[in-house]
Write a protein that holds these residues in place. Structure first.
Motif: not given
Length: 233
Positions: A179, A195, A209, A218
Motif C-alpha cells: 500500500l 493491491y 489497510e 484489492q
C-alpha cells in the motif's frame, strides 16, 4: 478502476516472486548467531534502528541489509563480534543476492496473457544490479517492454516516469503488494491501482489497510487481475 489503462506496471518483489521470506530467514539466522548478546526482541529492534538510520544513505536491497546486519551485530556486542561471525553475516547477504527466484502462483499466466496485447512494465525500487539480476533469474523478463528501477516509490517518482512515457495518470495501472509504495502514491496522483497483499510484509512497508473510495481495487490473487481487466475491456 473505470477505464482500461494504456500502461500496466507490476511491482517485482513479493508481487511477481517471493522475496521477503528470504530476508525473514536471514533475520532468524542473525538472531541465532547473536542470541548470547540479547533477546530476539532486542536483536530485532537493534536491526530496525540501524536500518532506519541507514535507509536514506544506503537505500533498499540486500547489500544495505547486509551492512545493517553487520552494524547491528557490532552495536549489540559492543564491538566484541568476531570476524568469523561477521563472515557468516556476509555469507547471508551474498545468499540474498543470488537466491533462486520462485514465482508467485499465477504470475506467468497473467504476464503471458497480458503481454500478448499490451505493453507491460516492471516498476520496482532497490539496488539496480540486484533488481536486474532478479529479473534475469526470474525467467519472465521477456514479457516486459519496459523496466524502471527507482530508489524510492513516491508520488514524484511516479510522475517522472509517466511524464517520460507520455502517459496520463488516469491511463496508468500499478499492480503491487505494498500500500505504501505501490498503491497509495499512484492513487494520490490520479492513477489506478490493484493491491495484491502478500502473506508477509517488510517492517518498513507495513501500514494499516484503509478504504480509499474509487481509489484502488484489492484482490486475493494476482490471477484476479485478468478478470478485472477483461471486465474493463
Amino acid at each position: 478502476m473505470n477505464s482500461f489503462p494504456k500502461l500496466i506496471a507490476f511491482d517485482a518483489d513479493d508481487t511477481l516472486w517471493a522475496n521477503q521470506p528470504l530476508f525473514d530467514d536471514a533475520e532468524e539466522e542473525l538472531r541465532l548467531l547473536l542470541k548470547q548478546f540479547g533477546s530476539d526482541e532486542q536483536i530485532n529492534q537493534t536491526l530496525i534502528d540501524v536500518q532506519t538510520e541507514n535507509l536514506r544513505l544506503m537505500g533498499y536491497g540486500a547489500k544495505g541489509f547486509m551492512l545493517s546486519m553487520i552494524e547491528a551485530a557490532i552495536r549489540l556486542t559492543d564491538g566484541a563480534v568476531r570476524g568469523t561471525q561477521i563472515q557468516q553475516i556476509i555469507d547471508l547477504g551474498k545468499e540474498l543476492l543470488r537466491f533462486p527466484i520462485n514465482l508467485i502462483d499465477g504470475v506467468e499466466e497473467v504476464l503471458e496473457t497480458l503481454s500478448a496485447e499490451h505493453e507491460l512494465m516492471v516498476l520496482t525500487k532497490g539496488d539496480l544490479l540486484d533488481q536486474e539480476s532478479k529479473l534475469a533469474r526470474s525467467g519472465v523478463g521477456q514479457y516486459f517492454s519496459h523496466v524502471e528501477i527507482v530508489s524510492e516509490k513516491h508520488e514524484a517518482a511516479y510522475r517522472r516516469i509517466l511524464s517520460r512515457y507520455h502517459v496520463e495518470p488516469a491511463d496508468f495501472l500499478m499492480i503491487g503488494n505494498s500500500l505504501k509504495s505501490d498503491i497509495l502514491p499512484v492513487v494520490n496522483i490520479g492513477g489506478q491501482a490493484i493491491y495484491v497483499p502478500y502473506h508477509t510484509t517488510w517492517h518498513f512497508e507495513r501500514m494499516a489497510e484503509t478504504g480509499h473510495p474509487n481509489g484502488y481495487v484489492q484482490v486475493e490473487s494476482i490471477r484476479d487481475v485478468l478478470g478485472l481487466l477483461q471486465a474493463l475491456r
